[in-house]
Design a protein around this motif. Structure first.
Motif, PDB file in Angstrom:
ATOM      1  N   LEU A  40       0.777  -1.348  -0.076  1.00  0.00           N
ATOM      2  CA  LEU A  40       0.160   0.160   0.185  1.00  0.00           C
ATOM      3  C   LEU A  40       0.776   0.879   0.282  1.00  0.00           C
ATOM      4  CD1 LEU A  40      -1.639  -2.309   0.875  1.00  0.00           C
ATOM      5  CD2 LEU A  40      -2.904  -0.816   2.243  1.00  0.00           C
ATOM      6  N   GLN A  41       0.480   2.057  -1.175  1.00  0.00           N
ATOM      7  CA  GLN A  41       1.612   3.184  -1.501  1.00  0.00           C
ATOM      8  C   GLN A  41       0.529   4.387  -1.216  1.00  0.00           C
ATOM      9  OE1 GLN A  41       4.368   2.239  -5.075  1.00  0.00           O
ATOM     10  NE2 GLN A  41       4.424   0.308  -3.995  1.00  0.00           N
ATOM     11  N   VAL A  42       1.610   5.927  -0.800  1.00  0.00           N
ATOM     12  CA  VAL A  42       0.972   6.847  -0.962  1.00  0.00           C
ATOM     13  C   VAL A  42       2.584   7.837  -1.593  1.00  0.00           C
ATOM     14  CG1 VAL A  42       2.958   7.277   1.323  1.00  0.00           C
ATOM     15  CG2 VAL A  42       0.524   8.933   0.629  1.00  0.00           C
ATOM     16  N   MET A  48       5.575   7.048  -5.421  1.00  0.00           N
ATOM     17  CA  MET A  48       4.903   6.724  -4.298  1.00  0.00           C
ATOM     18  C   MET A  48       6.412   5.482  -3.667  1.00  0.00           C
ATOM     19  SD  MET A  48       1.609   7.367  -5.541  1.00  0.00           S
ATOM     20  CE  MET A  48       1.231   6.134  -5.163  1.00  0.00           C
ATOM     21  N   GLU A  51       3.783   2.071   1.812  1.00  0.00           N
ATOM     22  CA  GLU A  51       3.755   3.062   3.729  1.00  0.00           C
ATOM     23  C   GLU A  51       2.831   1.758   4.057  1.00  0.00           C
ATOM     24  OE1 GLU A  51       1.164   6.909   5.296  1.00  0.00           O
ATOM     25  OE2 GLU A  51       0.087   5.431   3.838  1.00  0.00           O
ATOM     26  N   CYS A  68      -4.264   1.628   9.117  1.00  0.00           N
ATOM     27  CA  CYS A  68      -3.068   2.397   7.739  1.00  0.00           C
ATOM     28  C   CYS A  68      -3.763   3.388   7.288  1.00  0.00           C
ATOM     29  CB  CYS A  68      -2.979   0.957   7.304  1.00  0.00           C
ATOM     30  SG  CYS A  68      -1.869  -0.086   7.428  1.00  0.00           S
ATOM     31  N   SER A  73      -7.526   7.151   2.590  1.00  0.00           N
ATOM     32  CA  SER A  73      -6.711   6.585   1.250  1.00  0.00           C
ATOM     33  C   SER A  73      -6.551   7.636  -0.190  1.00  0.00           C
ATOM     34  CB  SER A  73      -8.030   5.594   0.309  1.00  0.00           C
ATOM     35  OG  SER A  73      -9.382   6.827  -0.042  1.00  0.00           O
ATOM     36  N   ARG A  76      -3.210   7.059  -2.248  1.00  0.00           N
ATOM     37  CA  ARG A  76      -3.018   5.570  -2.157  1.00  0.00           C
ATOM     38  C   ARG A  76      -3.121   5.235  -3.342  1.00  0.00           C
ATOM     39  NH1 ARG A  76      -2.813   8.258   2.800  1.00  0.00           N
ATOM     40  NH2 ARG A  76      -2.196   7.517   4.518  1.00  0.00           N
TER      41      ARG A  76
END
Length: 255
Positions: A40-42, A48, A51, A68, A73, A76
């Motif tokens: 899961l990336q931000v 990116m 995270e 998280c 969201s 993300r």
């Protein structure tokens, strides 16, 4: 004190710190041997950044930890089929998030009910590198004290925050519930919806949150506290017990 002796003592103290409070029991996973793993990336500037972890449970659904998504969201994405976070891999599939469903009773004070379901913008394309993972239902048997469980993630390798590029995996053991609920461990913050697991100098860490805890090939837990003091004997990793949420999961995934 001579310079040489000071350098020796400094190195010795650093070694003690790293060995007592760092993830030393993990190893790099075989590439794509855990095809359910999600990153899961931000957004971080023009790129990116990983995270949290997660794991694919259906063609359009990823399970993760509610904490998280405390800030929502927006910005993300979910990446499946990855081994290296930075290298281009033909196996990677990147998704936008349609909606995140965090458990309505999630508590930010002790991370009770720390479970979330993430709906992807489209179904996955199944491959050797992207497959869903079965999870424990409410009628299943969760692991007992001292039984081996395993997990994986791209979280920190130690308390200095060093992050790996490639997926790491770890074998640990479930700890006694009474012990985890002692005042010198987690006390009343440790609830019936959690299990704790760790081994000597082996633990999950920051960035592993949301990943799966496996027992006999099934996901039985979700990495919850992903520790701020990783590897500490008095603060073993905490995991949300998935079997306690079967009805909520089924209801949510019909949306």
């Amino acid at each position: 004190m001579g310079c040489e002796r000071r350098l020796f003592l400094t190195a010795a103290l650093l070694a003690v710190f790293l060995c007592s409070d760092a993830i030393t029991g993990g190893r790099e996973a075989e590439a794509h041997s855990r095809p359910y793993m999600a990153s899961l990336q931000v957004a971080d500037g023009g790129r990116m950044k990983h995270e949290c972890g997660g794991f694919l449970v259906a063609d359009q659904w990823v399970m993760s930890a509610a904490h998280c998504f405390l800030s929502g969201s927006d910005g993300r994405k979910v990446v499946l089929g990855a081994h290296s976070l930075s290298e281009p891999e033909d196996s990677k599939q990147t998704f936008d998030i349609v909606e995140v469903f965090s458990h309505p009773d999630f508590s930010t004070s002790n991370y009770d009910n720390d479970i979330a379901l993430v709906k992807l913008d489209r179904p996955i394309v199944a491959s050797d590198a992207v497959k869903s993972l079965k999870f424990q239902r409410d009628q299943g048997a969760d692991p007992d004290t001292d039984q081996e469980v395993n997990t994986a993630g791209w979280g920190s390798l130690n308390n200095l925050g060093s992050r790996p590029d490639k997926l790491q995996e770890l074998v640990i053991a479930v700890m006694n519930r009474v012990r985890c609920g002692r005042s010198d461990y987690y006390g009343k913050k440790f609830t019936k919806n959690m299990l704790c697991a760790a081994s000597t100098r082996s633990d999950t860490c920051d960035g592993d949150s949301g990943g799966p805890l496996l027992y006999n090939g099934l996901a039985v837990g979700i990495t919850s506290n992903g520790g701020k003091k990783c590897g500490s004997s008095r603060k073993p990793g905490l995991y949300t017990t998935i079997s306690h949420y079967s009805q909520w999961i089924d209801k949510t995934m019909t949306q």
